[in-house]
Design an enzyme around this catalytic site. Structure first.
Site, PDB file in Angstrom:
ATOM      1  N   TYR A 140       0.733  -1.284   0.079  1.00 32.12           N
ATOM      2  CA  TYR A 140       0.112  -0.037  -0.117  1.00 32.12           C
ATOM      3  C   TYR A 140       0.901   1.291   0.151  1.00 32.12           C
ATOM      4  O   TYR A 140       0.627   2.217  -0.856  1.00 32.12           O
ATOM      5  CB  TYR A 140      -0.983   0.228   1.305  1.00 32.12           C
ATOM      6  CG  TYR A 140      -1.718   1.250   1.405  1.00 32.12           C
ATOM      7  CD1 TYR A 140      -2.627   1.666   0.089  1.00 32.12           C
ATOM      8  CD2 TYR A 140      -1.632   2.161   2.390  1.00 32.12           C
ATOM      9  CE1 TYR A 140      -3.200   2.875   0.228  1.00 32.12           C
ATOM     10  CE2 TYR A 140      -1.977   3.453   2.433  1.00 32.12           C
ATOM     11  CZ  TYR A 140      -2.945   3.702   1.507  1.00 32.12           C
ATOM     12  OH  TYR A 140      -3.829   4.943   1.414  1.00 32.12           O
ATOM     13  N   ARG A 158       1.559   6.438  -6.833  1.00 33.37           N
ATOM     14  CA  ARG A 158       0.486   7.165  -7.536  1.00 33.37           C
ATOM     15  C   ARG A 158       0.840   8.936  -7.140  1.00 33.37           C
ATOM     16  O   ARG A 158       0.522   9.615  -8.178  1.00 33.37           O
ATOM     17  CB  ARG A 158      -0.527   7.156  -6.331  1.00 33.37           C
ATOM     18  CG  ARG A 158      -1.773   7.859  -6.635  1.00 33.37           C
ATOM     19  CD  ARG A 158      -2.975   7.344  -5.924  1.00 33.37           C
ATOM     20  NE  ARG A 158      -2.923   7.147  -4.356  1.00 33.37           N
ATOM     21  CZ  ARG A 158      -3.585   6.973  -3.590  1.00 33.37           C
ATOM     22  NH1 ARG A 158      -5.043   6.741  -3.927  1.00 33.37           N
ATOM     23  NH2 ARG A 158      -3.395   6.844  -2.222  1.00 33.37           N
ATOM     24  N   TYR A 201      -0.855  13.616   6.011  1.00 32.53           N
ATOM     25  CA  TYR A 201      -0.420  12.623   7.178  1.00 32.53           C
ATOM     26  C   TYR A 201       1.086  12.589   7.305  1.00 32.53           C
ATOM     27  O   TYR A 201       2.019  12.945   6.320  1.00 32.53           O
ATOM     28  CB  TYR A 201      -0.857  11.255   6.651  1.00 32.53           C
ATOM     29  CG  TYR A 201      -2.196  10.651   6.722  1.00 32.53           C
ATOM     30  CD1 TYR A 201      -3.015  11.234   7.268  1.00 32.53           C
ATOM     31  CD2 TYR A 201      -2.245   9.357   6.109  1.00 32.53           C
ATOM     32  CE1 TYR A 201      -4.536  10.467   7.319  1.00 32.53           C
ATOM     33  CE2 TYR A 201      -3.734   8.914   5.889  1.00 32.53           C
ATOM     34  CZ  TYR A 201      -4.840   9.555   6.842  1.00 32.53           C
ATOM     35  OH  TYR A 201      -5.999   9.075   6.942  1.00 32.53           O
ATOM     36  N   ARG A 240     -11.358  13.643   1.259  1.00 32.74           N
ATOM     37  CA  ARG A 240     -12.206  12.756   2.244  1.00 32.74           C
ATOM     38  C   ARG A 240     -13.793  12.727   1.149  1.00 32.74           C
ATOM     39  O   ARG A 240     -14.445  11.713   1.553  1.00 32.74           O
ATOM     40  CB  ARG A 240     -12.581  13.334   3.236  1.00 32.74           C
ATOM     41  CG  ARG A 240     -11.596  13.417   4.145  1.00 32.74           C
ATOM     42  CD  ARG A 240     -10.911  12.105   4.574  1.00 32.74           C
ATOM     43  NE  ARG A 240      -9.446  12.275   5.520  1.00 32.74           N
ATOM     44  CZ  ARG A 240      -8.751  11.181   5.755  1.00 32.74           C
ATOM     45  NH1 ARG A 240      -9.239  10.010   5.467  1.00 32.74           N
ATOM     46  NH2 ARG A 240      -7.869  11.356   6.511  1.00 32.74           N
ATOM     47  N   GLU A 249     -13.855  -0.502   6.717  1.00 33.33           N
ATOM     48  CA  GLU A 249     -14.000   0.688   6.037  1.00 33.33           C
ATOM     49  C   GLU A 249     -15.201   0.831   5.481  1.00 33.33           C
ATOM     50  O   GLU A 249     -15.681  -0.180   4.981  1.00 33.33           O
ATOM     51  CB  GLU A 249     -12.687   0.938   5.330  1.00 33.33           C
ATOM     52  CG  GLU A 249     -12.404   2.163   4.522  1.00 33.33           C
ATOM     53  CD  GLU A 249     -11.097   2.058   3.581  1.00 33.33           C
ATOM     54  OE1 GLU A 249      -9.993   1.946   4.352  1.00 33.33           O
ATOM     55  OE2 GLU A 249     -11.138   2.414   2.518  1.00 33.33           O
TER      56      GLU A 249
HETATM   57  C1  3EB Z   1      -7.625   6.536   5.476  1.00 30.18           C
HETATM   58  O1  3EB Z   1      -8.215   7.455   5.623  1.00 30.18           O
HETATM   59  C2  3EB Z   1      -7.907   5.198   5.171  1.00 30.18           C
HETATM   60  O2  3EB Z   1      -5.210   5.385  -0.561  1.00 30.18           O
HETATM   61  O3  3EB Z   1      -6.599   5.979  -1.797  1.00 30.18           O
HETATM   62  C3  3EB Z   1      -9.149   5.335   2.546  1.00 30.18           C
HETATM   63  C4  3EB Z   1      -9.588   5.996   1.274  1.00 30.18           C
HETATM   64  C5  3EB Z   1      -7.850   5.024   2.640  1.00 30.18           C
HETATM   65  C6  3EB Z   1      -8.634   6.063   0.107  1.00 30.18           C
HETATM   66  C7  3EB Z   1      -6.526   5.857  -0.635  1.00 30.18           C
HETATM   67  C8  3EB Z   1      -6.848   5.162   1.791  1.00 30.18           C
HETATM   68  C9  3EB Z   1      -7.293   5.638   0.430  1.00 30.18           C
HETATM   69  O4  3EB Z   1      -6.168   6.846   5.316  1.00 30.18           O
HETATM   70  C10 3EB Z   1      -7.315   4.419   4.011  1.00 30.18           C
END
Ligand code: 3EB
Length: 326
Positions: free
Chosen positions: A139, A146, A198, A211, A320
């Protein structure tokens, strides 16, 4: 009242489809990932539905759709909306696969004249296994590839669409997206740090998604909500407690939806119970009943729901949920 440009139904892949000329996408969840026959709008994703019932999403446009293939990219489009998908059977070198998939898809949707991304789905195998590169898991390697492709394409953080990234049980990487002529509005969650901010503890290149994307069509607004996990700030919550993780996710969805309905005057979308569709990704099949019980108690039975067996992108995350208001 104009018709909405996109409507989604859960269907069974055994049933014949109505209005096939308006079919923009058909996504079948099951044992394998790849193309589903020769039709460019049909894809398969290797995530098993967790109980009997519909195994597919059928997305209908408001007008007949044009479909085709362009150098391995399958597409379907109307005047307003483009669906595009790319499947790479060999995802051994994950960062390279992600970089390639994004470079090709980004070049394609822009060249076709649908430059604004609304929503992206990413599914690939062995999500948390070592990538064989710099101690990253697959991941994290995916995020790196990406990120590099988006950077090369000049995509700004403020233009990142909603997304999902989930681990499949079947080999290969599939990426598919929805794009439009005019942009949507990127929405963040007041309870969560934006994923592209992050800290580096989670990987050398941050995940690049928003989001949610809010898209105002002449017929009304659509909200595309990203995969939402039990994350507050940037930290995972409730390790080992799947029920508490579902409750935290629903708190996150409520905060996101509250943000949208207050800020954008969407008075028919008040809470998660008003969504049209939710997809629930569950890491361990044994947790299904606990997850369903919490969803029933908190959200009710109104949204169409699909429960899929898939891996979540941090080891401690067990569930999720993504959503659609359309
Ligand atoms: C998160 O909030 C959970 O890498 O495209 C959620 C939706 C998550 C999309 C992505 C990752 C992705 O980090 C993981």
């Amino acid at each position: 009242m104009p018709r909405p440009p996109l409507q989604v139904q859960l269907v069974s892949s055994r049933d014949a489809l109505a209005a096939a000329d308006r079919l923009l996408t058909h996504v079948r969840f099951g044992v394998r990932t790849g193309h589903d026959g020769d039709d460019p709008c049909r894809v398969s994703v290797g995530l098993a539905p967790l109980f009997e019932g519909p195994d597919s999403e059928a997305w209908y446009a408001d007008a007949p759709v044009t479909r085709g293939w362009d150098d391995g990219v399958g597409y379907a489009c109307t005047d307003r909306l483009l669906f595009a998908q790319l499947y790479l059977p060999d995802s051994t070198r994950m960062a390279d696969a992600a970089r390639e998939a994004y470079a090709r898809l980004l070049a394609f949707h822009r060249a076709r004249g649908y430059p604004e991304l609304l929503r992206i789905w990413n599914y690939f195998d062995r999500l948390l296994e070592p990538a064989g590169e710099d101690d990253l898991d697959r991941y994290q390697a995916f995020c790196k590839g990406r990120h590099e492709a988006l950077e090369t394409a000049g995509l700004q953080a403020a233009a990142l669409p909603a997304a999902t990234a989930i681990g499949t049980a079947a080999p290969g990487l599939i990426v598919y997206l929805l794009a439009a002529r005019e942009p949507g509005v990127q929405i963040e969650n007041p309870r969560q740090v934006s994923a592209y901010h992050y800290p580096p503890d989670y990987g050398p290149k941050s995940p690049t998604f928003s989001r949610a994307t809010l898209k105002d069509w002449p017929s009304g607004a659509h909200l595309y909500i990203s995969g939402t996990a039990s994350i507050v700030g940037h930290a995972s919550r409730h390790e080992g407690d799947v029920r508490a993780q579902v409750d935290e996710i629903i708190d996150n969805l409520e905060a996101l939806i509250g943000n949208v309905s207050r800020g954008h005057g969407l008075d028919t979308l008040v809470g998660p119970g008003d969504l049209s569709l939710i997809k629930v990704y569950v890491k361990h099949a044994r947790d299904l009943e606990a997850v369903r019980e919490r969803i029933r108690a908190r959200i009710g039975a109104h949204p169409a729901m699909l429960f899929l067996h898939g891996d979540i992108c941090r080891r401690e995350l067990l569930v999720e949920i993504e959503g659609l208001y359309a």
